[in-house]
Design a protein around this motif. Structure first.
Motif, short mmCIF file in Angstrom:
data_model
loop_
_atom_site.label_atom_id
_atom_site.label_comp_id
_atom_site.label_asym_id
_atom_site.label_seq_id
_atom_site.Cartn_x
_atom_site.Cartn_y
_atom_site.Cartn_z
N UNK A 4 0.82 -1.21 0.00
CA UNK A 4 0.00 0.00 0.00
C UNK A 4 0.86 1.26 0.00
N UNK A 5 1.99 1.23 0.73
CA UNK A 5 2.88 2.39 0.73
C UNK A 5 3.48 2.65 -0.64
N UNK A 6 3.87 1.60 -1.34
CA UNK A 6 4.45 1.76 -2.68
C UNK A 6 3.40 2.23 -3.69
N UNK A 7 2.15 1.76 -3.53
CA UNK A 7 1.08 2.27 -4.39
C UNK A 7 0.84 3.76 -4.16
N UNK A 8 0.89 4.18 -2.91
CA UNK A 8 0.74 5.61 -2.61
C UNK A 8 1.88 6.42 -3.21
N UNK A 9 3.12 5.89 -3.15
CA UNK A 9 4.27 6.58 -3.72
C UNK A 9 4.12 6.72 -5.24
N UNK A 10 3.64 5.67 -5.88
CA UNK A 10 3.43 5.74 -7.32
C UNK A 10 2.37 6.79 -7.67
N UNK A 11 1.32 6.87 -6.87
CA UNK A 11 0.28 7.87 -7.12
C UNK A 11 0.78 9.28 -6.91
N UNK A 12 1.63 9.49 -5.91
CA UNK A 12 2.21 10.81 -5.69
C UNK A 12 3.10 11.22 -6.85
N UNK A 13 3.89 10.28 -7.35
CA UNK A 13 4.77 10.58 -8.48
C UNK A 13 3.97 10.92 -9.74
N UNK A 14 2.81 10.29 -9.90
CA UNK A 14 1.97 10.56 -11.07
C UNK A 14 1.00 11.72 -10.85
N UNK A 15 0.99 12.29 -9.63
CA UNK A 15 0.12 13.42 -9.29
C UNK A 15 -1.36 13.07 -9.52
N UNK A 16 -1.77 11.91 -9.06
CA UNK A 16 -3.16 11.48 -9.22
C UNK A 16 -4.07 12.23 -8.26
N UNK A 17 -5.37 12.27 -8.60
CA UNK A 17 -6.35 12.97 -7.79
C UNK A 17 -6.69 12.22 -6.51
N UNK A 18 -7.52 12.86 -5.68
CA UNK A 18 -7.85 12.30 -4.37
C UNK A 18 -8.63 10.99 -4.48
N UNK A 19 -9.28 10.79 -5.62
CA UNK A 19 -10.05 9.55 -5.79
C UNK A 19 -9.16 8.31 -5.68
N UNK A 20 -7.93 8.46 -6.15
CA UNK A 20 -6.99 7.34 -6.09
C UNK A 20 -6.69 6.96 -4.64
N UNK A 21 -6.50 7.93 -3.79
CA UNK A 21 -6.16 7.65 -2.40
C UNK A 21 -7.37 7.12 -1.63
N UNK A 22 -8.56 7.51 -2.06
CA UNK A 22 -9.76 6.92 -1.47
C UNK A 22 -9.83 5.43 -1.80
N UNK A 23 -9.43 5.09 -3.03
CA UNK A 23 -9.43 3.67 -3.41
C UNK A 23 -8.37 2.90 -2.62
N UNK A 24 -7.25 3.55 -2.28
CA UNK A 24 -6.23 2.89 -1.48
C UNK A 24 -6.75 2.55 -0.09
N UNK A 25 -7.59 3.43 0.46
CA UNK A 25 -8.18 3.15 1.78
C UNK A 25 -9.09 1.92 1.69
N UNK A 26 -9.90 1.86 0.62
CA UNK A 26 -10.78 0.70 0.44
C UNK A 26 -9.98 -0.57 0.20
#
Length: 410
Positions: free
Chosen positions: A343-365
């Motif tokens: 989950x931490x590596x997925x969050x890092x990938x999302x930060x590098x790609x500058x994804x929207x908040x919807x992505x991080x909501x999916x990480x919580x789920x």
């Protein structure tokens, strides 16, 4: 009136005398019950019904038998095939169907009950062995191979855009073919081991349904079709995709040398996380794709370790290794660590790609789904381990939907 009553009484007497006479069919099935159910059963009642003209339309109409004394049975029955399909036999488990020792009860009976799949019901008999060799009746492996590809393709989309449907279609077909090829390679290399493991002894090559040469021919066809898909990609992706074959061919051997074959599987099955990006962009961006790839490896260590707990007893007997044996009683602690890293590596990938908040909501789920797997998995129950393993298709779907939404509304 007296004559009428006398006629009715005589009919009843005739009917009772006929029903009291055992038929040849009932004698045959009583012999079958004596042969196949030689061991005593305490909580399982076995019902032997007359053989129907056609197999009963039931989930559990396939009962295959292979006992330690199957040579004696073969002489007795005059059958020249090691695995015999017996129709009309059903097992009714009394009591709680979710108890942990269901698998042990089935083993004590000496029969293996197979759930009839669409392959058994609809495909021609000559095609069933090849379909089962490619695991077409068990699509979970294709999902687990396809999801990292889809994550990467969605991540490579332009901001505000949907992922390429053409690429997702190509990679979906490629996942189906490559997963089938990997299973064929695995069954060819492990055919001697598979015969000693309860869960795998009925695989087509191990059971003798297909010969190793037929498996090689089928493998050649799968690889040829896969090459056709690979040639649709750019040159960079062709080289990167072809290099994955080294991992595909060597993975089945890892369980013989290391307790970490699941890590090697992670490196193999998540290769699409690298390939999906390059197929769209024509190059590789390590800051975005490498964390995505490593997160998939950690994810694989979670679900495949749970899966490996199904065979840990047989693995000890056969002499092969797995992370399930390596972790032992500390399995859930290890899985928690790998899940957190994923989950931490997925969050890092999302930060590098500058994804929207919807992505991080999916990480919580997705974190909740992964935590549910680890927290509730009964590692001593094959049924529960299989259930948790299959549920990972939803984990992949949650991450994919998050990447799509995070990129579309960026």
């Amino acid at each position: 009136m007296a004559f009428f009553r006398l006629t009715r009484v005589s009919r009843r007497l005739l009917k009772s005398s006929v029903s009291a006479t055992p038929s040849s069919s009932s004698v045959f099935h009583s012999q079958q019950q004596h042969i196949y159910l030689s061991k005593p059963v305490t909580t399982t009642r076995h019902c032997i019904n007359p053989l129907p003209k056609y197999p009963p339309w039931s989930h559990y109409y396939d009962v295959w038998s292979k006992g330690t004394d199957f040579h004696r049975e073969e002489k007795l029955l005059g059958v020249g095939w090691n695995y015999r399909l017996v129709s009309g036999m059903s097992s009714v488990v009394e009591g709680n169907p979710k108890k942990k020792d269901d698998d042990k009860e089935k083993k004590s009976v000496g029969v293996c009950v197979k759930e009839a799949s669409w392959v058994d019901l609809y495909l021609p008999q000559g095609a069933r062995g090849y379909a089962k060799l490619a695991r077409l009746d068990k699509p979970i492996g294709t999902w687990l191979l396809a999801w990292p590809c889809m994550w990467s393709i969605a991540l490579a989309a332009d901001p505000g855009s949907l992922p390429s449907f053409k690429m997702m279609g190509l990679f979906g077909c490629g996942a189906l073919l490559l997963r089938g090829a990997g299973c064929t390679i695995n069954d060819l290399l492990d055919r001697d081991i598979d015969t000693k493991v309860d869960r795998t002894r009925l695989r087509p090559i191990a059971s003798g349904l297909l010969t190793p040469f037929q498996g090689l021919q089928f493998l050649g066809l799968q690889l040829l079709l896969g090459l056709g898909i690979l040639l649709q990609l750019n040159n960079y992706s062709r080289v990167l995709g072809a290099s994955s074959l080294l991992l595909v061919f060597s993975y089945p051997l890892m369980k013989r040398f290391t307790f970490w074959p699941q890590a090697f599987l992670g490196l193999t099955i998540n290769w699409g996380a690298l390939l999906g990006w390059t197929a769209v962009k024509g190059s590789l961006d390590p800051t975005l794709v490498l964390p995505l790839y490593l997160s998939g490896v950690c994810w694989t260590l979670v679900y495949d370790t749970i899966y490996a707990h199904q065979d840990k007893e047989d693995d000890v007997k056969v002499g092969v290794k797995s992370t399930a044996l390596r972790f032992g009683d500390n399995t859930k602690l290890w899985l928690t660590g790998f899940g957190t890293a994923s989950m931490g590596l997925l969050a890092l990938s999302g930060l590098s790609a500058d994804l929207g908040w919807q992505y991080y909501a999916s990480l919580v789920a997705a974190s909740g789904q992964l935590g549910w797997q680890i927290g509730t998995a009964d590692l001593s129950s094959r049924t529960d381990c299989s259930k948790k393993f299959v549920s990972n298709k939803w984990f992949g779907a949650i991450i994919f939907s998050g990447v799509v939404l995070g990129r579309t509304f960026q």
